[in-house]
Design an enzyme around this catalytic site. Sequence first.
Site, PDB file in Angstrom:
ATOM      1  N   ILE A 190       0.815  -1.225   0.000  1.00 52.05           N
ATOM      2  CA  ILE A 190       0.000   0.000   0.000  1.00 52.05           C
ATOM      3  C   ILE A 190       0.846   1.272   0.000  1.00 52.05           C
ATOM      4  CG2 ILE A 190      -0.368   0.328   2.487  1.00 52.05           C
ATOM      5  CD1 ILE A 190      -3.386   0.722   1.776  1.00 52.05           C
ATOM      6  N   ASN A 241      -2.880   2.004  15.523  1.00 54.09           N
ATOM      7  CA  ASN A 241      -3.351   1.686  16.884  1.00 54.09           C
ATOM      8  C   ASN A 241      -3.822   2.999  17.508  1.00 54.09           C
ATOM      9  OD1 ASN A 241      -1.063   2.973  18.315  1.00 54.09           O
ATOM     10  ND2 ASN A 241       0.116   1.336  17.332  1.00 54.09           N
ATOM     11  N   ASP A 293       1.324  -0.263   9.399  1.00 53.45           N
ATOM     12  CA  ASP A 293       1.580   0.993  10.108  1.00 53.45           C
ATOM     13  C   ASP A 293       3.077   1.336  10.048  1.00 53.45           C
ATOM     14  OD1 ASP A 293       1.200   3.172  11.741  1.00 53.45           O
ATOM     15  OD2 ASP A 293       0.688   2.031  13.553  1.00 53.45           O
ATOM     16  N   GLY A 349      -4.108  -8.614  10.702  1.00 49.47           N
ATOM     17  CA  GLY A 349      -2.720  -9.007  10.956  1.00 49.47           C
ATOM     18  C   GLY A 349      -2.510  -9.218  12.437  1.00 49.47           C
TER      19      GLY A 349
END
Length: 174
Positions: A11, A24, A34, A119
Amino acid sequence: MERFSIIKGDIVKAKTDAIVNAANTSLLGGGGVDGAIHRAAGKELLAECETLGGCKTGEAKITKGYKLKAKFVIHTPGPIWRGGKWDEESLLANCYQNSLQLAEQYDIQTIAFPSISTGVYRFPVGLAAEIAVREIMSYLEVHPKIQNVVMVCFDDDTKLAYQNALEQYQKAHT
Ligand code: AR6
């Protein structure tokens, strides 16, 4: 519907106006997608995230994309899977709805999503795909301003789960 597609890829390389980060609640970075987004965007992304005061599960906040090709990053913390009785399904649906609404507020026309929560947060991918496809497709049906949504899956199994979910959705809605 041609405004929604499912691909396998990374991505951070997406050329959409915005990419969504499976964050998060601290919004201060982490592993998985992330970590990859923060690495590719550079330190300025973390600096902007530090000003945001975190984000609740299912909600969404927006930053610039810095060194990414995408102009914006929409950060949304997905639910941690705890067996399914802790509102995980509706919290995941909120992630997609709130990210799309925020995108529209910023005149974003193209947006890429990762498979949120499947994930580290261990949400079962089949169920997550069903929820994601339903939320994205039903949003696009009533919101013509968003032109294109891409689901960027990191591996074949994830891609297959989203393709199956799309097939089921289309069968049920024709
Ligand atoms: N491009 C697209 N998808 C990716 C990429 C990538 N570069 N890297 C991983 N994925 P996860 P979560 C896939 O664990 O479950 C972080 O530490 C991955 O294979 O990134 O929502 C956050 O800070 C999986 O299919 O997100 C949170 O603490 C999907 O992205 C926590 O993990 C989501 O996996 C969030 O967990």
